[in-house]
Design an enzyme around this catalytic site. Structure first.
Site, short mmCIF file in Angstrom:
data_model
loop_
_atom_site.label_atom_id
_atom_site.label_comp_id
_atom_site.label_asym_id
_atom_site.label_seq_id
_atom_site.Cartn_x
_atom_site.Cartn_y
_atom_site.Cartn_z
N HIS A 123 -10.55 31.19 -15.70
CA HIS A 123 -10.16 30.13 -14.60
C HIS A 123 -9.05 29.14 -15.67
O HIS A 123 -9.32 28.15 -16.36
CB HIS A 123 -11.72 29.14 -14.77
CG HIS A 123 -12.47 29.30 -13.57
ND1 HIS A 123 -13.35 30.24 -13.49
CD2 HIS A 123 -12.69 29.35 -12.56
CE1 HIS A 123 -13.88 30.02 -13.11
NE2 HIS A 123 -13.69 29.44 -11.49
N ASN A 124 -7.41 29.89 -15.34
CA ASN A 124 -7.20 29.43 -16.14
C ASN A 124 -6.23 28.90 -14.95
O ASN A 124 -6.33 28.61 -13.59
CB ASN A 124 -6.25 30.18 -17.45
CG ASN A 124 -6.26 31.75 -16.68
OD1 ASN A 124 -5.37 31.60 -15.27
ND2 ASN A 124 -6.98 32.72 -16.58
N ALA A 125 -4.44 28.73 -15.99
CA ALA A 125 -3.32 28.28 -14.90
C ALA A 125 -2.91 29.41 -13.67
O ALA A 125 -2.45 29.11 -12.22
CB ALA A 125 -2.14 28.32 -16.26
N VAL A 126 -3.52 30.68 -14.33
CA VAL A 126 -2.45 31.00 -12.96
C VAL A 126 -3.77 31.56 -11.68
O VAL A 126 -2.83 31.89 -10.53
CB VAL A 126 -2.49 32.96 -14.04
CG1 VAL A 126 -1.76 33.85 -12.99
CG2 VAL A 126 -1.73 33.05 -15.28
N HIS A 127 -4.29 31.21 -12.02
CA HIS A 127 -5.92 30.75 -11.07
C HIS A 127 -5.58 30.04 -9.89
O HIS A 127 -5.49 30.29 -8.84
CB HIS A 127 -7.66 30.80 -11.37
CG HIS A 127 -7.82 30.35 -10.18
ND1 HIS A 127 -8.59 31.02 -9.44
CD2 HIS A 127 -9.17 29.47 -10.35
CE1 HIS A 127 -9.37 30.86 -8.28
NE2 HIS A 127 -9.89 29.97 -9.21
N ASP A 164 -9.85 23.61 -10.52
CA ASP A 164 -9.77 23.58 -11.63
C ASP A 164 -10.30 23.17 -13.30
O ASP A 164 -10.44 23.92 -14.28
CB ASP A 164 -9.95 24.98 -11.79
CG ASP A 164 -11.29 26.42 -10.42
OD1 ASP A 164 -12.69 25.09 -10.53
OD2 ASP A 164 -10.58 26.78 -9.93
N ASP A 273 -9.45 29.45 -2.86
CA ASP A 273 -10.35 30.00 -3.86
C ASP A 273 -11.35 31.27 -4.28
O ASP A 273 -10.72 31.58 -5.27
CB ASP A 273 -11.55 28.61 -3.97
CG ASP A 273 -12.15 28.20 -5.58
OD1 ASP A 273 -11.39 28.85 -6.25
OD2 ASP A 273 -13.15 28.10 -5.50
N GLN A 324 -19.20 43.12 -7.21
CA GLN A 324 -17.61 43.04 -6.06
C GLN A 324 -18.37 42.90 -5.10
O GLN A 324 -17.58 42.55 -3.96
CB GLN A 324 -16.74 43.42 -6.95
CG GLN A 324 -15.56 43.41 -7.93
CD GLN A 324 -15.05 41.54 -7.88
OE1 GLN A 324 -15.19 41.57 -7.57
NE2 GLN A 324 -16.27 40.82 -8.97
#
Ligand SMILES: Nc1ncnc2c1ncn2[C@@H]1O[C@@H]2COP(=O)(O)O[C@H]2[C@H]1O
Ligand SMILES: [Zn+2]
Length: 387
Positions: A123-127, A164, A273, A324
């Site tokens: 959950h960072n800026a790349v996501h 997020d 998402d 997964q």
């Protein structure tokens, strides 16, 4: 000309020219393929080469589903979210339509980027950049492109960028179990999502990017932003899916109705998402590893704090492969099946095919012990007294 171009072929002034790097990457891929050809048995070559070429194709084209956000993030020195977001404001002509001050806009996007925790594996800026690029692909779908107003497109992009914001890297259950102030503030209900949209609102005010909007425009945007971000609460998935299924089955979504357009944007943000299992395998697998890494880190903290370890966060009992397969079966496939029924487009079909093929890959890995991901040492998180 830069890779990021609009449909008319002109690149926006503030994006970068990464074409030489793409050429270098492609030659690297060709060399890699030659080496692979020497190593692989004949019958597997064709399949492998086709897959490799297909996924590398357009890996840096922001309009393409094969877009590789990790490669783009490297090329932009970790600023994928900033460049994609700013580009989309140009691409949709939002700066001109809404008379946006470019300095305030850039400040808003930078603040959002800083508001994501780079220490979170997932959950960072790349996501956020990945979700924003997916939303852009969906907005280009015929049914949406034709029906949505510029304000709705802008809100969809802003909601994807911010959805997020300030994510702490742990889930709601953890925040409740540890009596976090956010859980108290939001009464244990959609704790994270409430925090994300409130934080988004805070940065919109702080940057002043929309401060020139009249009250009614601002209120409409604020309401849409809230409804989209709150819809990303995965615990509300079944309610949204059931409603969507009925609409698709009975063909009752009327794109002239603003409430229906808002509903389809909620579904679009939800699809963006959880789109990572629908990306090409290499990108998808990396997301799976990152999300599991974050889950397992939460599990480690729970164990250390002597809290019950959340099932999907327990690295001792859960495998990436099984998680997964389950996530694709119960969350992703049902959602994208309806999404495809609604759009019947080549993109929605590609996503479904990718999900199927990625799921098959996880099943193969699960059956082959040699290919399975190794579990990290459990004693890396036990306290001294437990060792
Ligand atoms: N590949 C994945 N495997 C398991 N869970 C996932 C995966 N991708 C997304 N998720 C979950 O789906 C959630 C969607 O909302 P969030 O991004 O807040 O958090 C996400 C994760 O909890
Ligand atoms: Zn998310």
């Amino acid at each position: 000309m830069g890779i990021i171009t609009n449909d008319r072929g002109s690149s926006s002034a503030l994006t970068i020219d990464i074409l030489p790097i793409l050429r270098w990457q492609n030659s690297k891929t060709r060399n890699q393929l030659k080496r692979d050809k020497e190593r692989l048995p004949d019958e597997k070559i064709c399949d492998h080469l086709t897959k490799m070429l297909d996924t590398r194709k357009n890996a840096l084209d922001v309009n393409d589903w094969n877009f590789d956000v990790f490669a783009f993030n490297r090329l932009t020195n970790g600023r994928a979210l900033f460049h994609i977001s700013l580009h989309l404001f140009y691409e949709y002509n939002l700066i001109e339509i809404f008379k946006l001050d470019i300095v305030k806009l850039m400040r808003f996007i930078s603040l959002v980027e800083e508001g994501y925790h780079s220490s979170n594996p997932y959950h960072n800026a790349v996501h956020a950049a990945d979700v924003t690029q997916a939303m852009h692909c969906y907005l280009r779908e015929r049914k949406l492109d034709k029906a949505l107003s510029p304000l709705e497109k802008m809100t969809a992009i802003v909601s994807a960028i911010t959805h997020d914001l300030d994510h702490p890297g742990v889930n709601q259950a953890f925040l409740i179990a540890t009596s976090n102030h956010l859980a108290t503030l939001y009464n244990n209900c959609s704790v994270l999502e409430n925090h994300h949209w409130r934080s988004a609102l805070g940065l919109l005010h702080e940057s002043g990017v929309f401060e020139h909007f009249d009250r009614s425009l601002w209120k409409t945007m604020e309401w849409q932003l809230k409804s989209l971000i709150l819809a990303t609460d995965i615990s509300k998935q079944n309610g949204f899916l059931d409603q969507f299924k009925v609409h698709v089955k009975e063909n009752t979504l009327n794109m002239d109705d603003p409430k229906h357009r808002n509903f389809i944007l909620q579904i679009a943000l939800k699809c963006a998402d959880v789109c990572n299992p629908g990306r090409p395998w290499t990108t998808s697998k990396r997301w799976s590893e990152l999300v599991c890494d974050e889950f397992f880190k939460q599990g480690d903290r729970e164990r250390q704090m002597r809290l019950p370890v959340t099932q999907c966060c327990d690295r001792l009992t859960t495998s990436i492969e099984k998680m997964q397969i389950g996530f694709m079966n119960f969350v992703v496939m049902p959602l994208f099946t309806e999404w495809h029924r609604f759009h019947l487009s080549s993109l929605s079909e590609t996503i479904l095919l990718n999900i199927e093929s990625n799921q098959k890959n996880w099943q193969e890995i699960l059956l082959d012990p040699k290919m399975q991901t190794t579990k990290p040492e459990p004693n890396s998180f036990t306290s001294k007294s437990e060792e």
